[in-house]
Design an enzyme around this catalytic site. Structure first.
Site, PDB file in Angstrom:
ATOM      1  CE  LYS A   7      -1.627   1.439   4.152  1.00  0.00           C
ATOM      2  NZ  LYS A   7      -1.329   2.823   4.531  1.00  0.00           N
ATOM      3  CG  ASN A   8       2.376   2.650   3.503  1.00  0.00           C
ATOM      4  OD1 ASN A   8       1.219   2.990   3.239  1.00  0.00           O
ATOM      5  ND2 ASN A   8       2.760   2.389   4.733  1.00  0.00           N
ATOM      6  CB  CYS A 100      -4.630   9.641  12.334  1.00  0.00           C
ATOM      7  SG  CYS A 100      -2.964   9.016  12.521  1.00  0.00           S
ATOM      8  NE  ARG A 105       1.172  10.105  10.816  1.00  0.00           N
ATOM      9  CZ  ARG A 105       0.579   9.132  10.140  1.00  0.00           C
ATOM     10  NH1 ARG A 105      -0.544   8.629  10.594  1.00  0.00           N
ATOM     11  NH2 ARG A 105       1.089   8.682   9.016  1.00  0.00           N
ATOM     12  CG  ASP A 288       3.645   1.126   9.484  1.00  0.00           C
ATOM     13  OD1 ASP A 288       3.766   1.408   8.282  1.00  0.00           O
ATOM     14  OD2 ASP A 288       3.407   1.985  10.354  1.00  0.00           O
ATOM     15  NE  ARG A 380      -7.032   4.372   6.157  1.00  0.00           N
ATOM     16  CZ  ARG A 380      -6.414   5.433   6.672  1.00  0.00           C
ATOM     17  NH1 ARG A 380      -6.771   5.884   7.857  1.00  0.00           N
ATOM     18  NH2 ARG A 380      -5.456   6.031   6.022  1.00  0.00           N
TER      19      ARG A 380
HETATM   20  C1  EPZ Z   1       4.571   6.756   6.466  1.00  0.00           C
HETATM   21  O1  EPZ Z   1       3.815   7.773   7.099  1.00  0.00           O
HETATM   22  C2  EPZ Z   1       3.628   5.570   6.333  1.00  0.00           C
HETATM   23  N1  EPZ Z   1       2.491   5.942   5.496  1.00  0.00           N
HETATM   24  C3  EPZ Z   1       3.155   5.141   7.722  1.00  0.00           C
HETATM   25  O2  EPZ Z   1       2.348   3.987   7.549  1.00  0.00           O
HETATM   26  C4  EPZ Z   1       4.375   4.777   8.566  1.00  0.00           C
HETATM   27  O3  EPZ Z   1       3.949   4.435   9.865  1.00  0.00           O
HETATM   28  C5  EPZ Z   1       5.338   5.970   8.621  1.00  0.00           C
HETATM   29  O4  EPZ Z   1       5.693   6.375   7.274  1.00  0.00           O
HETATM   30  C6  EPZ Z   1       6.628   5.646   9.361  1.00  0.00           C
HETATM   31  O5  EPZ Z   1       7.267   4.566   8.743  1.00  0.00           O
HETATM   32  C7  EPZ Z   1       2.660   5.980   4.146  1.00  0.00           C
HETATM   33  O6  EPZ Z   1       3.731   5.721   3.619  1.00  0.00           O
HETATM   34  C8  EPZ Z   1       1.447   6.327   3.336  1.00  0.00           C
HETATM   35  P1  EPZ Z   1       6.676  10.040   8.575  1.00  0.00           P
HETATM   36  P2  EPZ Z   1       4.403   9.276   7.164  1.00  0.00           P
HETATM   37  O7  EPZ Z   1       6.483  11.318   7.867  1.00  0.00           O
HETATM   38  O8  EPZ Z   1       5.225   9.552   5.962  1.00  0.00           O
HETATM   39  C9  EPZ Z   1       7.284  13.223  11.982  1.00  0.00           C
HETATM   40  C10 EPZ Z   1       0.480   2.628   7.831  1.00  0.00           C
HETATM   41  O9  EPZ Z   1       0.118   2.018   8.828  1.00  0.00           O
HETATM   42  N2  EPZ Z   1       7.105  14.213  10.919  1.00  0.00           N
HETATM   43  O10 EPZ Z   1       7.827   9.160   8.208  1.00  0.00           O
HETATM   44  O11 EPZ Z   1       3.276  10.160   7.481  1.00  0.00           O
HETATM   45  C11 EPZ Z   1       5.990  12.490  12.283  1.00  0.00           C
HETATM   46  O12 EPZ Z   1       5.231  13.186  13.232  1.00  0.00           O
HETATM   47  C12 EPZ Z   1       0.963   4.053   7.948  1.00  0.00           C
HETATM   48  O13 EPZ Z   1       0.537   2.140   6.669  1.00  0.00           O
HETATM   49  C13 EPZ Z   1       7.272  15.568  11.212  1.00  0.00           C
HETATM   50  O14 EPZ Z   1       7.556  15.941  12.359  1.00  0.00           O
HETATM   51  O15 EPZ Z   1       5.362   9.165   8.416  1.00  0.00           O
HETATM   52  C14 EPZ Z   1       6.460  11.161  12.806  1.00  0.00           C
HETATM   53  O16 EPZ Z   1       6.744  11.299  14.191  1.00  0.00           O
HETATM   54  C15 EPZ Z   1       0.750   4.594   9.342  1.00  0.00           C
HETATM   55  N3  EPZ Z   1       7.100  16.476  10.231  1.00  0.00           N
HETATM   56  C16 EPZ Z   1       7.783  10.926  12.069  1.00  0.00           C
HETATM   57  O17 EPZ Z   1       8.170  12.186  11.506  1.00  0.00           O
HETATM   58  C17 EPZ Z   1       6.787  16.122   8.944  1.00  0.00           C
HETATM   59  O18 EPZ Z   1       6.664  17.001   8.076  1.00  0.00           O
HETATM   60  C18 EPZ Z   1       7.682   9.920  10.945  1.00  0.00           C
HETATM   61  O19 EPZ Z   1       6.640  10.342  10.128  1.00  0.00           O
HETATM   62  C19 EPZ Z   1       6.619  14.753   8.664  1.00  0.00           C
HETATM   63  C20 EPZ Z   1       6.783  13.809   9.656  1.00  0.00           C
END
Ligand code: EPZ
Length: 402
Positions: A7-8, A100, A105, A288, A380
């Site tokens: 999915k990702n 969420c 996020r 995840d 999802r």
């Molecule tokens: C991706 O989310 C995945 N989703 C998530 O999978 C996964 O848990 C996550 O990466 C971590 O591996 C998709 O790829 C669609 P991040 P993403 O930006 O990109 C902070 C699932 O279950 N952050 O890597 O949103 C954030 O708060 C989902 O399939 C900032 O501070 O995650 C978090 O603590 C859930 N500022 C950390 O970085 C930003 O601008 C990692 O978030 C962006 C992120």
């Protein structure tokens, strides 16, 4: 059992169709998030055709560069249209994704990077408004190796003037798969999968034909289903190297895990031993898989500590597991789990995608019946999970909510 496409990886690759050309994407999982992304692209005016796991998209002409709140709130990954829209159409209006169950996020790193590429970005009334006549290459350092942030910026940089460096980039396999699909279209990207990704902007991208990589999180979930039930499970059509952090931990817990070229087989050897796990960015233990691993720890022998270092509130499954008799104490980012020989079935409530998977795994091991409500979270990200589990010998059925 056969693993579906990731999915990702599918979500950013679908969004990248906005960069132009005819995109034929195969091995796309039939999950709700993919349907939502296709609906969003179609709403913008892209031509989208879905047949089973094959999606064809033409985005030569679109009539809207807006991603509305009522779609984005259902799927935060809609923010992935921001980079492509800006790069190809010079403007984008995307609802702020909002938080969420697992955390606030934020997308501040996405916006800071786009600003570095020369976009004018403002946030008002819950919407991100971004404009740029033409993006220009820049050196971007990410405070956090954000996965979708890296993907958004990589897509934007493909059509920017000049060279872009993304430093402290996310190294997840899904980032590498997106880069591979962009390179097929003429993008000039070096270093995807490492800390520094270099993108040389080009004038346009052609179409592509790309098969999405298998879903490492689905594969890990089914291996834990095997371990938590003391069973013997083989997952096919997966890439073992993408699962290393999970298979290493399962071996440490006592399971026999054998890897072939495109499959992993887990054979349980008695009750798993408890151990400590810390989630981390790839190639660390995936956040995840945290809920699924916690479910296994609940029936393991001894005490385990699981530390969630990525999201601030990804322990929503804890009270639900405790309703099933688990002994878990949360202290900030750490959960201490005292393993017990058995859990008891109970009605429990899913809070997010991976928590629902963890609750189902606990239900497979528990004595008696477990009813998991709000399984729309599950749909999802998992394709026909109950059919796949039933094929592995589980007694599981979907019932209509009362
Ligand atoms: C991706 O989310 C995945 N989703 C998530 O999978 C996964 O848990 C996550 O990466 C971590 O591996 C998709 O790829 C669609 P991040 P993403 O930006 O990109 C902070 C699932 O279950 N952050 O890597 O949103 C954030 O708060 C989902 O399939 C900032 O501070 O995650 C978090 O603590 C859930 N500022 C950390 O970085 C930003 O601008 C990692 O978030 C962006 C992120």
């Amino acid at each position: 059992m056969k693993i579906s496409g990731a999915k990702n990886a599918a979500l950013p690759i679908l969004a990248s169709s906005l960069l132009g050309g005819e995109c034929v994407i195969t091995n796309v999982p039939r999950v709700v998030d993919v349907t939502t992304m296709c609906k969003l692209l179609n709403m913008m005016g892209a031509w989208v055709s879905v047949e089973d796991s094959r999606v064809v998209i033409h985005a030569e002409h679109i009539h809207s560069t807006e991603a509305p709140y009522d779609l984005v709130r259902k799927m935060r990954a809609s923010v992935l249209v921001l980079g492509p829209l800006l790069a190809r159409w010079g403007e984008a209006t995307v609802s702020l994704p909002g938080g969420c169950a697992i955390g606030t996020r934020p997308v501040d790193l996405h916006l800071a990077g786009l600003t570095k590429l020369g976009a004018e970005v403002s946030v008002e009334h819950g919407y991100i408004r971004a404009k740029a006549a033409r993006l220009t290459g820049a050196r971007i350092y990410l405070d956090m190796p954000t996965v979708t942030g890296t993907e958004n910026l990589m897509m934007a940089a493909c059509l920017a003037e000049g060279t872009t460096l993304i430093e402290n980039a996310a190294k997840e396999p899904e980032v590498i798969d997106l880069a591979a699909s962009l390179i097929k279209r003429g993008a000039r990207i070096v270093g995807a999968g490492s800390d520094v990704i270099t993108i040389e902007g080009v004038h346009e991208l052609r179409g592509m034909d790309h098969e999405v990589i298998p879903d490492r999180i689905e594969a890990g979930t089914f291996l834990i289903a095997g371990s938590i039930t003391g069973g013997d499970v083989c997952v096919d059509r997966c890439l073992p190297r993408h699962l290393e952090a999970v298979t290493m931990k399962l071996r440490e817990m006592g399971s026999k895990v054998n890897e072939e070229k495109e499959s992993v087989r887990l054979k349980s050897v008695g009750r798993p031993n408890g151990l400590d796990v810390k989630t981390f960015t790839y190639p660390g233990f995936p956040t995840d898989m945290q809920a699924q691993m916690m479910a296994l720890m609940c029936v393991s022998d001894g005490t385990s500590v699981i530390s969630e270092t990525i999201f601030e509130s990804r322990f929503m499954h804890v009270p639900e597991l405790c309703r099933m008799g688990a002994d878990i104490k949360v202290d900030g980012h750490h959960a201490v789990v005292n393993g017990k020989a058995t859990l008891t079935g109970a009605p429990v409530m899913a809070s997010d995608l991976r928590a629902s998977a963890g609750l189902i795994l606990a239900g497979l091991a528990a004595e008696g019946e477990t009813e998991v409500s709000r399984v729309y979270h599950l749909d999802r990200g998992y394709e026909h999970i109950e059919d796949k589990l039933r094929d592995l010998g589980a007694t599981i059925r979907r019932v209509k909510a009362a």
